[in-house]
Scaffold this motif. Structure first.
Motif, short mmCIF file in Angstrom:
data_model
loop_
_atom_site.label_atom_id
_atom_site.label_comp_id
_atom_site.label_asym_id
_atom_site.label_seq_id
_atom_site.Cartn_x
_atom_site.Cartn_y
_atom_site.Cartn_z
N ASP A 28 49.29 -77.45 -38.52
CA ASP A 28 49.24 -77.74 -39.95
C ASP A 28 48.34 -78.95 -40.16
O ASP A 28 48.79 -80.10 -40.06
CB ASP A 28 50.65 -78.01 -40.47
N LEU A 31 49.48 -81.70 -42.76
CA LEU A 31 50.60 -82.49 -42.27
C LEU A 31 50.14 -83.44 -41.17
O LEU A 31 50.54 -84.61 -41.13
CB LEU A 31 51.72 -81.59 -41.75
N LEU A 34 48.65 -86.42 -42.78
CA LEU A 34 49.66 -87.31 -43.36
C LEU A 34 50.30 -88.17 -42.27
O LEU A 34 50.51 -89.38 -42.46
CB LEU A 34 50.74 -86.51 -44.09
N VAL A 61 44.77 -82.12 -48.83
CA VAL A 61 45.94 -82.95 -49.13
C VAL A 61 45.70 -83.58 -50.50
O VAL A 61 44.61 -84.08 -50.79
CB VAL A 61 46.14 -84.04 -48.04
N GLN A 65 49.66 -87.35 -53.02
CA GLN A 65 50.33 -87.58 -51.73
C GLN A 65 49.67 -88.72 -50.96
O GLN A 65 50.35 -89.53 -50.34
CB GLN A 65 50.31 -86.31 -50.88
N TRP A 72 56.54 -92.96 -49.29
CA TRP A 72 56.95 -91.55 -49.29
C TRP A 72 58.45 -91.38 -49.50
O TRP A 72 58.87 -90.42 -50.15
CB TRP A 72 56.51 -90.86 -47.99
N TYR A 79 56.86 -84.92 -51.40
CA TYR A 79 56.77 -84.46 -50.01
C TYR A 79 57.95 -83.54 -49.75
O TYR A 79 59.09 -83.86 -50.10
CB TYR A 79 56.82 -85.65 -49.04
N ASP A 80 57.68 -82.39 -49.12
CA ASP A 80 58.78 -81.47 -48.84
C ASP A 80 59.61 -81.98 -47.66
O ASP A 80 59.26 -82.97 -47.01
CB ASP A 80 58.26 -80.03 -48.63
N ARG A 82 60.14 -80.86 -44.69
CA ARG A 82 59.44 -80.84 -43.40
C ARG A 82 58.50 -82.04 -43.28
O ARG A 82 58.46 -82.71 -42.24
CB ARG A 82 58.65 -79.53 -43.29
N GLU A 83 57.75 -82.32 -44.33
CA GLU A 83 56.86 -83.48 -44.33
C GLU A 83 57.66 -84.78 -44.20
O GLU A 83 57.28 -85.68 -43.44
CB GLU A 83 56.02 -83.52 -45.61
N ARG A 84 58.78 -84.85 -44.91
CA ARG A 84 59.61 -86.05 -44.85
C ARG A 84 60.18 -86.26 -43.45
O ARG A 84 60.23 -87.39 -42.97
CB ARG A 84 60.73 -85.97 -45.89
N LEU A 87 57.32 -87.56 -41.31
CA LEU A 87 56.98 -88.94 -41.64
C LEU A 87 58.04 -89.91 -41.12
O LEU A 87 57.71 -90.99 -40.62
CB LEU A 87 56.78 -89.10 -43.14
#
Length: 147
Positions: A28, A31, A34, A61, A65, A72, A79-80, A82-84, A87
């Motif tokens: 990804d 991601l 990020l 991106v 964001q 974040w 941020y969804d 998965r992203e959270r 991170l």
């Protein structure tokens, strides 16, 4: 040695190979950017921020964001989950103030990434921390990256 000489060629190739393999395995690109931007923020690496912000934009991106990445956790649904999770893992692996990754952070990331992708995520965090430490340690200024 000049500050424009970043790394010995062999070391640079090894760092680059690790970064490329980790990004590919994560699968990804947005991601991945990020993650490397957040680690670079923590490590105050202007060179890597300059470079990876440009790459993140190339991968689509959102500006919002990118603008709010340093905050974040407070950015609501920007941020969804998965992203959270990625991170949060990025922050604890980058800082390691407790000397380990808390189980809750690791277990949360494991909900969103299978074993292989989780290993690649951690490898990516390690790789960008390597780069950050070299660039900050050598005081390499931003602006040297061209896509």
């Amino acid at each position: 040695m000049s500050r424009t000489t970043h790394l010995d060629r062999e070391v640079g190739q090894a760092f680059s190979a690790l970064s490329a393999a980790a990004k590919k395995g994560l699968g990804d690109p947005g991601l991945a950017e990020l993650v490397v931007i957040r680690a670079s923020q923590i490590n105050h690496c202007a060179f890597c921020l300059d470079m990876h912000l440009a790459i993140a934009r190339k991968h689509g991106v959102s500006e919002k964001q990118l603008d709010l990445l340093a905050a974040w956790e407070e950015a609501g649904g920007l941020y969804d989950e998965r992203e959270r999770a990625a991170l949060a893992l990025t922050e604890v692996v980058t800082v390691l103030t407790e000397g380990f990754v808390p189980d809750a952070v690791y277990d949360n990331a494991a909900k969103y990434f299978d074993d292989t992708r989780l290993a690649h995520l951690i490898a990516l965090i390690v790789a960008i921390n390597n780069w950050n430490r070299v660039m900050v340690g050598r005081r390499i200024p931003p602006g040297g990256y061209t896509p």
